[in-house]
Write an enzyme that holds these catalytic residues in place. Structure first.
Site, short mmCIF file in Angstrom:
data_model
loop_
_atom_site.label_atom_id
_atom_site.label_comp_id
_atom_site.label_asym_id
_atom_site.label_seq_id
_atom_site.Cartn_x
_atom_site.Cartn_y
_atom_site.Cartn_z
N GLU A 265 -6.07 -8.25 0.66
CA GLU A 265 -6.77 -7.91 1.91
C GLU A 265 -8.24 -7.67 1.62
O GLU A 265 -8.58 -6.97 0.67
CB GLU A 265 -6.20 -6.65 2.57
CG GLU A 265 -4.89 -6.80 3.28
CD GLU A 265 -4.48 -5.53 4.02
OE1 GLU A 265 -5.37 -4.73 4.39
OE2 GLU A 265 -3.27 -5.32 4.22
N GLU B 275 0.79 -1.22 0.00
CA GLU B 275 0.00 0.00 0.00
C GLU B 275 0.83 1.29 0.00
O GLU B 275 0.74 2.12 0.90
CB GLU B 275 -0.96 0.01 1.20
CG GLU B 275 -1.97 -1.12 1.17
CD GLU B 275 -2.98 -1.03 2.30
OE1 GLU B 275 -4.11 -1.51 2.12
OE2 GLU B 275 -2.65 -0.48 3.37
#
Length: 337
Positions: free
Chosen positions: A222, A8
């Site tokens: 995720e 991320e």
């Protein structure tokens, strides 16, 4: 073996250099009041350097280790889904722009060798440039695409209407996101104030990736549900997490539909295995399939852990015990894939 260079980078830039909530705590008004930082410039420079670092790490891996290991390497970006707040053309374009400024910002350089033209048109010289040598290094520096996804937002255009709080800045793409339309939330609440349950969003994100980056394997690295604080902190209530079961069933059904539409999805990972330390939210936000007693550190499987175990094992008899929790069509869609 599967390797990830960064997890991320778009969260690192947003939370660390735009809002200043995460380390190193850089920001500037109107995004926040930090002791140092320039939120209009720093996020772009930081992302640029992370992308170059990623590309050079991939080159080293491919040169020295990949043939011996037979492994694959990539990078992970988060991506919410963005839907227009209204049917107006401006909001439709703003929703498209949001996906570019959040996700394509990371993956366009890695797949195609440069930033999206839509970002260059808005940011101009503020957006760093890759040299020809750097473009050759970064282009194609991945074996798969990874996405972390949780929720969906409505999107409002800020190019042609007044917006505040940084939404009227180029670095944000001149757009505003919200979970509410006409006072009604986009989905059921979760333990993260701005995250709501919107299963259709996962399928839409996967289809977006499939169309923008054809023929690339995709991993959902995720996806998960945190229990709202309003549900209480009693152990038995947290362990009987029917809403988490419902969340994963419906999101997986949406994912299965995208796979039927041709998306090459290779894996799906629940966030998270256990109740963990969740960044700035500490231990109060619980995403885990396993409950953790904070005093004794005892771990107890939640209802969702039993369900997910049955799902992974293909135990249809066990899974049908939970079918009443989710709409039957979604359940059938998931099981048929």
């Amino acid at each position: 073996l599967y390797w990830i260079t960064f997890n991320e980078p778009n969260v690192i830039t947003l939370m660390g250099y735009t809002k200043g909530v995460y380390p190193p705590g850089h920001c500037s008004p109107p995004f926040g009041n930090c002791s140092t930082g320039n939120a209009d410039i720093e996020p772009l420079v930081v992302m640029h350097n992370m992308l170059l670092a990623h590309a050079k790490a991939v080159r080293l891996y491919r040169t020295h280790f990949q043939k011996k290991q037979g492994g694959s390497i990539g990078i992970v970006a988060y991506c919410h889904m963005y839907e227009p707040l209204t049917d107006h053309e401006y909001d439709i374009k703003a929703a498209q722009r949001a996906l570019i400024f959040i996700f394509a910002w990371v993956y366009d350089p890695i797949v195609y060798g440069d930033y999206p033209k839509e970002m260059r048109e808005i940011l101009g010289s503020q957006l760093p440039s890759f040299s020809d040598v750097e473009k050759d290094i970064i282009r194609g520096s991945l074996d798969f695409i990874c996405v972390n996804h949780y929720t969906t937002f409505y999107t409002k255009d800020c190019l042609h209407s007044a917006c505040f709080g940084g939404r009227n800045h180029p670095v944000t793409g001149y757009l505003n996101t919200t979970a509410y339309r006409d006072g009604v939330s986009i989905g059921d609440p979760t333990g993260i104030d701005v995250f709501f349950v919107v299963p259709r969003g996962l399928g839409k994100v996967i289809n977006y990736i499939k169309e923008r980056y054809p023929n690339k394997p995709i991993f959902v690295t995720e996806n998960g549900y945190s229990s709202p604080q309003s549900e209480g902190n009693e152990t038995e209530v947290l362990i009987k997490d029917t809403k988490r079961v419902n969340y994963h069933k419906n999101y997986l059904a949406s994912l299965a539909n995208a796979m039927r539409d041709g998306a090459d999805v290779r894996g799906y990972f629940v966030w998270s295995l256990i109740d963990n330390f969740e960044w700035a939210d500490g231990y109060d936000t619980r995403f885990g399939l396993l409950y953790v007693d904070r005093k004794t550190l005892e771990r107890r499987p939640k209802l969702s852990a039993h369900w997910f175990s049955s799902f992974l094992g293909g135990n249809l008899h066990e899974l049908t015990k939970y079918s009443s929790i989710v709409h039957k069509n979604a359940f059938d869609s998931l099981m048929d894939h």
